[in-house]
Enzyme design. Structure first.
Site, PDB file in Angstrom:
ATOM      1  N   LYS A 152      -2.292  -1.463  -3.713  1.00 42.54           N
ATOM      2  CA  LYS A 152      -3.006  -0.210  -3.535  1.00 42.54           C
ATOM      3  C   LYS A 152      -2.254   0.948  -3.678  1.00 42.54           C
ATOM      4  CE  LYS A 152      -6.575   1.831  -0.342  1.00 42.54           C
ATOM      5  NZ  LYS A 152      -6.942   2.013   1.138  1.00 42.54           N
ATOM      6  N   LYS A 199       0.789  -1.193  -0.050  1.00 42.65           N
ATOM      7  CA  LYS A 199       0.010   0.234   0.189  1.00 42.65           C
ATOM      8  C   LYS A 199       0.964   1.181   0.079  1.00 42.65           C
ATOM      9  CE  LYS A 199      -3.630   2.610   2.520  1.00 42.65           C
ATOM     10  NZ  LYS A 199      -4.305   2.433   3.628  1.00 42.65           N
TER      11      LYS A 199
HETATM   12  C1  PBG Z   1      -6.829   3.170   5.665  1.00 42.80           C
HETATM   13  C2  PBG Z   1      -7.460   3.539   4.251  1.00 42.80           C
HETATM   14  C3  PBG Z   1      -7.399   4.430   3.292  1.00 42.80           C
HETATM   15  C4  PBG Z   1      -7.975   3.756   2.405  1.00 42.80           C
HETATM   16  C5  PBG Z   1      -8.465   2.696   2.496  1.00 42.80           C
HETATM   17  N1  PBG Z   1      -8.229   2.283   3.936  1.00 42.80           N
HETATM   18  C6  PBG Z   1      -6.705   5.711   3.346  1.00 42.80           C
HETATM   19  C7  PBG Z   1      -5.381   5.823   3.727  1.00 42.80           C
HETATM   20  O1  PBG Z   1      -4.648   5.051   3.622  1.00 42.80           O
HETATM   21  O2  PBG Z   1      -5.213   7.244   3.763  1.00 42.80           O
HETATM   22  C8  PBG Z   1      -8.098   4.530   0.913  1.00 42.80           C
HETATM   23  C9  PBG Z   1      -9.157   4.178   0.083  1.00 42.80           C
HETATM   24  C10 PBG Z   1      -9.752   4.965  -1.071  1.00 42.80           C
HETATM   25  O3  PBG Z   1      -8.900   6.072  -1.160  1.00 42.80           O
HETATM   26  O4  PBG Z   1     -10.495   4.898  -1.733  1.00 42.80           O
HETATM   27  N2  PBG Z   1      -7.652   2.860   6.909  1.00 42.80           N
END
Ligand code: PBG
Length: 325
Positions: free
Chosen positions: A250, A198
């Site tokens: 992601k 991520k």
């Molecule tokens: C963190 C989380 C995020 C997203 C999913 N889980 C945000 C981040 O890491 O700041 C992002 C999902 C999206 O942008 O659609 N719990």
């Protein structure tokens, strides 16, 4: 004279193109992320994600039912607590009456094993500072103290009926800690969809509105640097060793090379998350008439499948599932 080799021949009719298509997209491969919020009288549209809602428990039930009937593969739930319930340790995350755990129980009752119910296992929606973990005295995210919170949150989500937990905080050792705790508590059938690679991404912007994030600053001490590719493989290998059932990359669109790399080394299913910014960009450009919305959506999802993801989280899951069936 050698004949002209004509690859165009196989593109000459729609039927031929359909016959030779290498990549397929099916409703069962799509997972719908959903937001359920406390303190709403009615569902509220997220202004930076037109068409995506913060749900009340009632509207969540209806939307979940529609998604499942459209044939989507699963639902990924995010909780949005009341501002006044946020605190430094994110105690709403593991409280059995916290918004996410309550919603999980309701959907488990409604849908049971008709779908795969998943939960975001992360503290950022529940902390008053907006970070994915708890902070030490110097204000840094404390990895190992955070693991204890994730364990407690995981057990609450498993008790509430989640089938797959999605640890998304990028703490070291999070998969092992959660797996061990689940097994010790007898939740051997509760799986882990690990956010393995991520990245710290500017494209999460609209999500921060979606969950009413309190974050100041950024997540660069725990999420990955977009410059790095080899590091993603290291993260994925660790999660596989720690017992991840599914690994996820992601965001999707700017990281399709990573999706491909991960697909090549993973012996568990690979997921990719088409995130909020990807949704908002296509939506905004289409609203201005600059791109063909429906074609762009299908192209973005097909490309993610082609890169190697067998599962895609997308805010268009229900719509696309209906279109495909
Ligand atoms: C963190 C989380 C995020 C997203 C999913 N889980 C945000 C981040 O890491 O700041 C992002 C999902 C999206 O942008 O659609 N719990």
């Amino acid at each position: 004279m050698a004949p002209v080799i004509r690859p165009r021949r196989l593109r000459s009719t729609a039927a031929l193109r359909r016959l030779v298509a290498e990549t397929t997209l099916a409703p069962r491969q799509l997972v719908l992320p959903m937001f359920v919020a406390d303190g709403l009288d009615a569902p509220r549209e997220i202004s930076s994600m037109p068409g995506v809602l913060q749900h009340t428990v009632d509207s969540l039930r209806k939307a979940a039912d529609e998604a499942v009937r459209a044939g989507v593969g699963g639902l990924m739930l995010f909780g949005v607590p009341d501002e006044k319930d946020k605190d430094a340790t994110g105690s709403g995350a593991d409280a059995d009456d916290g918004v996410l755990n309550r919603a999980l129980r309701v959907l488990t009752d409604d849908l049971g094993d008709d779908t795969v119910l998943m939960a975001d296992t992360c503290l950022d929606e529940f902390t008053d500072h907006g970070h994915c973990g708890v902070l030490d005295a110097a204000g840094r995210v404390d990895n190992d103290a955070t693991l204890d919170r994730y364990v407690s949150m995981s057990l609450a989500q498993a008790r509430s009926g989640a089938r797959l937990l999605g640890p998304s905080g990028m703490m070291d050792g999070q998969v092992a800690a959660i797996r061990t705790a689940l097994d010790d508590a007898g939740f051997t059938d509760t799986g882990i969809l690990a956010y393995a690679a991520k990245y710290a991404s500017a494209f999460y912007g609209p999500f921060r509105e979606a969950v009413g994030s309190s974050l100041q600053g950024d997540r660069r001490t725990y999420q990955q640097d977009s410059a790095n590719r080899i590091e993603a493989l290291r993260e994925v290998r660790l999660d596989l060793d720690e017992g991840a059932d599914i690994v996820m990359v992601k965001p999707a669109m700017s990281y399709l090379d990573i999706v491909r790399d991960v697909a090549e080394i993973s012996d568990v299913p690979v997921a990719a998350y088409q995130i909020s910014g990807e949704y908002s960009m296509i939506t905004a450009a289409a609203e201005r008439g600059w791109i063909d919305r429906d074609a762009a959506i299908l192209e973005s999802l097909t490309s993610t499948r082609r890169a190697g993801a067998s599962i895609i989280l997308t805010y268009w899951a229900t719509e696309v599932a209906l279109r495909l069936s």
